[in-house]
Each structure stands twice: as C-alpha cells, then as structure tokens.
Design a protein around this motif. Structure first.
Motif, mmCIF file in Angstrom:
data_model
loop_
_atom_site.group_PDB
_atom_site.id
_atom_site.type_symbol
_atom_site.label_atom_id
_atom_site.label_comp_id
_atom_site.label_asym_id
_atom_site.label_seq_id
_atom_site.Cartn_x
_atom_site.Cartn_y
_atom_site.Cartn_z
ATOM 1 N N LEU A 121 11.379 -17.574 -17.736
ATOM 2 C CA LEU A 121 11.069 -16.480 -17.516
ATOM 3 C C LEU A 121 9.522 -16.706 -17.178
ATOM 4 C CD1 LEU A 121 11.860 -14.978 -21.068
ATOM 5 C CD2 LEU A 121 13.126 -14.773 -18.839
ATOM 6 N N LEU A 122 9.325 -16.403 -15.952
ATOM 7 C CA LEU A 122 8.063 -16.400 -15.253
ATOM 8 C C LEU A 122 7.254 -14.958 -15.081
ATOM 9 C CD1 LEU A 122 9.538 -18.617 -12.322
ATOM 10 C CD2 LEU A 122 8.162 -19.284 -14.193
ATOM 11 N N PRO A 123 5.970 -15.059 -15.117
ATOM 12 C CA PRO A 123 5.367 -13.732 -15.249
ATOM 13 C C PRO A 123 5.077 -13.162 -13.927
ATOM 14 C CG PRO A 123 3.793 -15.680 -15.371
ATOM 15 C CD PRO A 123 5.335 -16.164 -15.567
ATOM 16 N N ILE A 124 5.081 -11.836 -13.898
ATOM 17 C CA ILE A 124 4.754 -11.173 -12.678
ATOM 18 C C ILE A 124 3.487 -10.466 -12.758
ATOM 19 C CG2 ILE A 124 6.893 -10.536 -12.259
ATOM 20 C CD1 ILE A 124 6.875 -7.845 -13.647
ATOM 21 N N PRO A 125 2.739 -10.384 -11.500
ATOM 22 C CA PRO A 125 1.316 -9.930 -11.540
ATOM 23 C C PRO A 125 1.694 -8.498 -11.805
ATOM 24 C CG PRO A 125 2.214 -10.084 -9.224
ATOM 25 C CD PRO A 125 3.368 -10.911 -10.173
ATOM 26 N N ARG A 159 -1.640 -17.516 -14.979
ATOM 27 C CA ARG A 159 -2.214 -16.122 -14.651
ATOM 28 C C ARG A 159 -2.117 -15.920 -13.429
ATOM 29 N NH1 ARG A 159 -7.442 -16.374 -17.992
ATOM 30 N NH2 ARG A 159 -7.770 -14.317 -17.082
ATOM 31 N N TRP A 160 -1.864 -14.786 -12.680
ATOM 32 C CA TRP A 160 -1.936 -14.289 -11.601
ATOM 33 C C TRP A 160 -3.703 -13.981 -10.962
ATOM 34 C CZ3 TRP A 160 1.965 -14.717 -7.666
ATOM 35 C CH2 TRP A 160 2.958 -14.924 -8.202
ATOM 36 N N THR A 161 -3.921 -14.443 -9.977
ATOM 37 C CA THR A 161 -5.439 -14.050 -9.431
ATOM 38 C C THR A 161 -5.270 -13.031 -8.425
ATOM 39 O OG1 THR A 161 -6.072 -16.460 -9.750
ATOM 40 C CG2 THR A 161 -7.086 -15.027 -8.178
ATOM 41 N N ALA A 162 -6.032 -11.932 -8.511
ATOM 42 C CA ALA A 162 -6.029 -11.035 -7.740
ATOM 43 C C ALA A 162 -6.238 -11.092 -6.151
ATOM 44 C CB ALA A 162 -6.705 -9.755 -8.386
ATOM 45 N N LEU A 163 -5.691 -10.750 -5.404
ATOM 46 C CA LEU A 163 -5.874 -10.829 -3.953
ATOM 47 C C LEU A 163 -7.122 -10.024 -3.625
ATOM 48 C CD1 LEU A 163 -2.238 -10.341 -2.251
ATOM 49 C CD2 LEU A 163 -3.680 -12.629 -2.683
ATOM 50 N N GLU A 166 -7.248 -6.140 -4.217
ATOM 51 C CA GLU A 166 -6.396 -5.852 -5.176
ATOM 52 C C GLU A 166 -6.766 -5.574 -6.588
ATOM 53 O OE1 GLU A 166 -1.545 -7.519 -5.723
ATOM 54 O OE2 GLU A 166 -3.485 -9.005 -6.024
ATOM 55 N N LEU A 167 -5.958 -4.095 -6.949
ATOM 56 C CA LEU A 167 -6.429 -3.952 -8.231
ATOM 57 C C LEU A 167 -5.274 -4.094 -9.179
ATOM 58 C CD1 LEU A 167 -7.991 -2.279 -10.169
ATOM 59 C CD2 LEU A 167 -6.826 -0.234 -9.443
ATOM 60 N N LEU A 168 -5.348 -5.161 -10.378
ATOM 61 C CA LEU A 168 -4.391 -5.390 -11.305
ATOM 62 C C LEU A 168 -4.667 -4.497 -12.549
ATOM 63 C CD1 LEU A 168 -4.321 -9.247 -10.951
ATOM 64 C CD2 LEU A 168 -2.990 -7.591 -9.890
ATOM 65 N N LEU A 169 -3.390 -3.802 -12.918
ATOM 66 C CA LEU A 169 -3.429 -3.294 -14.135
ATOM 67 C C LEU A 169 -3.556 -3.872 -15.198
ATOM 68 C CD1 LEU A 169 -0.626 -0.578 -13.287
ATOM 69 C CD2 LEU A 169 -3.165 -0.409 -12.812
ATOM 70 N N GLU A 170 -4.109 -3.265 -16.308
ATOM 71 C CA GLU A 170 -3.678 -4.022 -17.861
ATOM 72 C C GLU A 170 -2.358 -3.961 -18.186
ATOM 73 O OE1 GLU A 170 -6.049 -5.730 -19.461
ATOM 74 O OE2 GLU A 170 -7.513 -5.448 -17.944
ATOM 75 N N GLU A 171 -1.890 -4.934 -19.080
ATOM 76 C CA GLU A 171 -0.620 -5.111 -19.015
ATOM 77 C C GLU A 171 0.253 -3.642 -19.753
ATOM 78 O OE1 GLU A 171 2.805 -8.248 -21.106
ATOM 79 O OE2 GLU A 171 0.895 -8.025 -22.129
ATOM 80 N N PRO A 172 -0.595 -3.242 -21.025
ATOM 81 C CA PRO A 172 0.046 -2.113 -21.526
ATOM 82 C C PRO A 172 0.337 -0.804 -20.672
ATOM 83 C CG PRO A 172 -1.819 -2.972 -22.799
ATOM 84 C CD PRO A 172 -1.795 -3.713 -21.418
ATOM 85 N N GLU A 173 -1.000 -0.671 -19.545
ATOM 86 C CA GLU A 173 -0.716 0.449 -18.579
ATOM 87 C C GLU A 173 0.445 0.176 -17.596
ATOM 88 O OE1 GLU A 173 -3.431 2.758 -15.091
ATOM 89 O OE2 GLU A 173 -4.283 0.934 -16.260
ATOM 90 N N PHE A 174 0.599 -0.903 -17.272
ATOM 91 C CA PHE A 174 1.542 -1.518 -16.227
ATOM 92 C C PHE A 174 3.068 -1.148 -16.827
ATOM 93 C CE2 PHE A 174 4.574 -4.457 -14.949
ATOM 94 C CZ PHE A 174 4.385 -4.558 -13.248
ATOM 95 N N LEU A 175 3.123 -1.495 -18.248
ATOM 96 C CA LEU A 175 4.486 -1.127 -18.759
ATOM 97 C C LEU A 175 4.671 0.139 -19.327
ATOM 98 C CD1 LEU A 175 4.473 -4.147 -21.340
ATOM 99 C CD2 LEU A 175 5.709 -4.016 -19.064
ATOM 100 N N SER A 176 3.616 0.746 -19.625
ATOM 101 C CA SER A 176 3.750 2.471 -19.724
ATOM 102 C C SER A 176 3.984 2.918 -18.534
ATOM 103 C CB SER A 176 2.323 2.861 -20.306
ATOM 104 O OG SER A 176 1.990 2.317 -21.372
ATOM 105 N N THR A 177 3.705 2.924 -17.513
ATOM 106 C CA THR A 177 3.875 3.103 -16.347
ATOM 107 C C THR A 177 5.328 2.946 -15.983
ATOM 108 O OG1 THR A 177 1.597 3.039 -15.461
ATOM 109 C CG2 THR A 177 3.182 3.522 -13.793
ATOM 110 N N LEU A 178 5.570 1.938 -15.940
ATOM 111 C CA LEU A 178 7.411 1.524 -15.851
ATOM 112 C C LEU A 178 8.211 2.520 -16.575
ATOM 113 C CD1 LEU A 178 9.609 -0.501 -15.057
ATOM 114 C CD2 LEU A 178 9.143 -1.581 -17.027
ATOM 115 N N ALA A 179 7.672 2.717 -17.945
ATOM 116 C CA ALA A 179 8.405 3.585 -18.665
ATOM 117 C C ALA A 179 8.572 4.770 -18.328
ATOM 118 C CB ALA A 179 8.142 3.694 -20.139
ATOM 119 N N GLN A 180 7.203 5.423 -17.734
ATOM 120 C CA GLN A 180 7.218 6.715 -17.288
ATOM 121 C C GLN A 180 8.079 6.898 -15.938
ATOM 122 O OE1 GLN A 180 3.035 7.339 -17.033
ATOM 123 N NE2 GLN A 180 2.513 6.898 -19.260
ATOM 124 N N ARG A 181 7.951 6.012 -14.971
ATOM 125 C CA ARG A 181 8.608 6.344 -13.816
ATOM 126 C C ARG A 181 10.031 6.100 -13.772
ATOM 127 N NH1 ARG A 181 5.349 2.838 -9.230
ATOM 128 N NH2 ARG A 181 7.251 2.930 -8.285
#
Length: 305
Positions: A121-125, A159-163, A166-181
C-alpha cells in the motif's frame, strides 16, 4: 469474557466487529459471539470455490460481512485492474456485504510497457492531480459494484515532496473532497492517524501526536464517515533509525483509545472494527477489545441522553 474489565457486547447493541482471520474460523462459528459484523480481506476469497469461500458463506449466515480490500490500487494512474474489479464484483454479489472498502493508495503501475504490482500500500501525493485520479477510479468501482464504496486513510512511511508551484492539500481536506466529489464514504483508521503523527514527530516535525489526531478528526464531516478501524502498532529502532509500524499486532494503545472516544463523540455510533493481523492472539483478546470499543459507544450515547 468473565475476566474482562469491560461489559461484554450483547445481542441488542453491537456495532463493533472484528477482523476474522483463519485461526479463529472454527471457534467463532462454534461460539457465535455477539458481534456487529466480521471483516475479511476481499482478495482471500476470489477463488471460484473451495474451503475458504465455503467458510465465508457459513459466516454470512450468522453475521454481516464487511469486505476490506488491499489490492485495488485506487490511486494508480494506470487505472483499476479489470480482472481484480471483476473478481470483487462477483464476491460482492455472492456475499452481499454490509460495506466494501479499500485504501487511498496505489500499488499498480507500468514498467517497460508491462503492468506491475508492488504488493504493498504505497502513499499517493495529496495533490489536485492525484485527487482527480483517485476520484475517477473510485467512481469506476462504485459504478461496477452498484453501491457506495469506502476509502481508508493510509499509514505511510515515505513522504511526497511537492513540485515547484504545486499545492498539496492536507489529508483530511483531500479525503473530504474525494467524498464530496464521488459520494463515497470514508473509513477512518484512527491508529493510522496516530502512527503517521508519531513518525512525523520522529522525523522532526514536532507537535503533539494526540492533538494532531484530534485536529484531523475535527476536520472531517460526520456524514462522510462510514466506519472506524482500531488496531495496535509497534516501534522499530535499528541501525536504519526509528519508525512506528502499523502492524496490527497488539492491543489498541491508550492514546488511540482517547482519539477513538473523540471520534465517537463527533461522528456518533459508527461501525467500528478491531484489526489484528500479526501475532494473532486468542479470540478472547479480540472480543475484549471489541467490548471496550462498544463501552465507548455506550458511554457516548449515555452522555447525549
């Protein structure tokens, strides 16, 4: 569970389940202990028939079943493996589980023109581009299964390093947006939140890991959370340094219980799983942990009445 300091789960109030692993197949089917559900790893039951599937069907006659996968590679740019999704769809149709889930991770890609699988289980940015990929794959899974799917937050050790720019979201916002979309549900693994915070602290990020967990949970909308996972972890300190591993090989620690109490207070009586996958103890130990989780839910419900 006469020796437990916690009241046992009764027939009238279970929403807590355990990960049902092979050492406990026979005993649990004999005891029929009151539990909210059993969780199994989906990929272990992809075969057309055989003893494993027969045992799962026997369990399904007595308990709701939650299917938890580790191989869909939801975050893969290479997309979902059609064979894997077909096998999962067939299993879902056969077992009719209460929930189906996998991780916000990737394992599948292409190398030298061929599909390869990391078996991990590899992490995604937490980037907008990665979010687009994850959303598309989750939508594909939900369309194929014809049901709402659950996605779990990951314990990660790189951990991924941002390009640049590139704007990286915080994990809760990332997952919340996934659920919303996508309309998917979130499987919140409280131990994973704490493990990641501990490893960040080890790596010099500072801060209080428990407070990090509380803030993480507060950032999630209760309507998005469909299940909670609890497990143990371990510390490894060797020639390569120190790291905390989400090994599912021990009882839930006090700090994670504190975070769980906060989660139940915020999200309500969410179905909760006790995970234990390494150094599997006697069934009584898992039932004791499940009873403790149920006691937290009871106490939270009593406070609201």
């Amino acid at each position: 569970m006469a020796d437990s300091q916690f009241a046992c789960i009764t027939e009238t109030d279970p929403v807590v389940g355990i990960g049902w692993r092979q050492p406990h197949y026979r005993e649990l089917m004999t005891r029929r202990s009151p539990l909210g559900f059993l969780e199994v790893h989906s990929e272990n039951f992809f075969a057309e028939g055989g003893a494993a599937l027969a045992v799962l069907e026997q369990a399904r006659a007595h308990y709701p079943i939650s299917l938890h996968g580790v191989g869909l590679s939801l975050g893969s740019v290479a997309g979902i493996d059609p064979w894997h999704l077909d096998q999962l769809a067939r299993l879902v149709q056969r077992i009719d589980p209460v929930r189906v889930s996998d991780h916000a991770s990737f394992a599948r890609g292409r190398f030298n023109g061929a599909a390869v699988h990391a078996a991990d289980l590899l992490p995604i940015p937490f980037s907008h581009e990665a979010l687009d990929v994850l959303c598309a794959n989750v939508e594909q899974v939900q369309t194929r299964l014809k049901r709402r799917f659950m996605v779990e937050n990951l314990s990660s050790y790189v951990r991924w390093t941002a390009l640049p720019d590139e704007l990286l979201l915080e994990e809760p916002e990332f997952l919340s947006t996934l659920a919303q979309r996508t309309g998917c549900s979130l499987l919140v693994d409280v131990n994973n939140i704490y493990v990641n915070a501990l490893n960040a602290q080890i790596n010099g990020a500072g801060g209080d890991p428990v407070q990090h967990g509380l803030d993480w949970l507060d950032a999630m909308a209760p309507t998005d959370v469909g299940e909670i996972h609890l497990a143990g972890h371990c510390r490894v300190n060797d020639a390569h340094g120190e790291i905390v591993i989400d090994d599912h090989g021990s009882r839930v620690c006090p700090e994670v219980w504190r975070l769980y109490q906060h989660a139940i207070g915020r999200f309500g009586a969410v179905p909760t799983l006790i995970e234990w996958d390494t150094d599997i103890p006697a069934l009584e130990v898992l039932l004791d942990e499940a009873a403790r989780a149920q006691a937290v839910i009871r106490a939270a419900s009593a406070e609201k009445t």
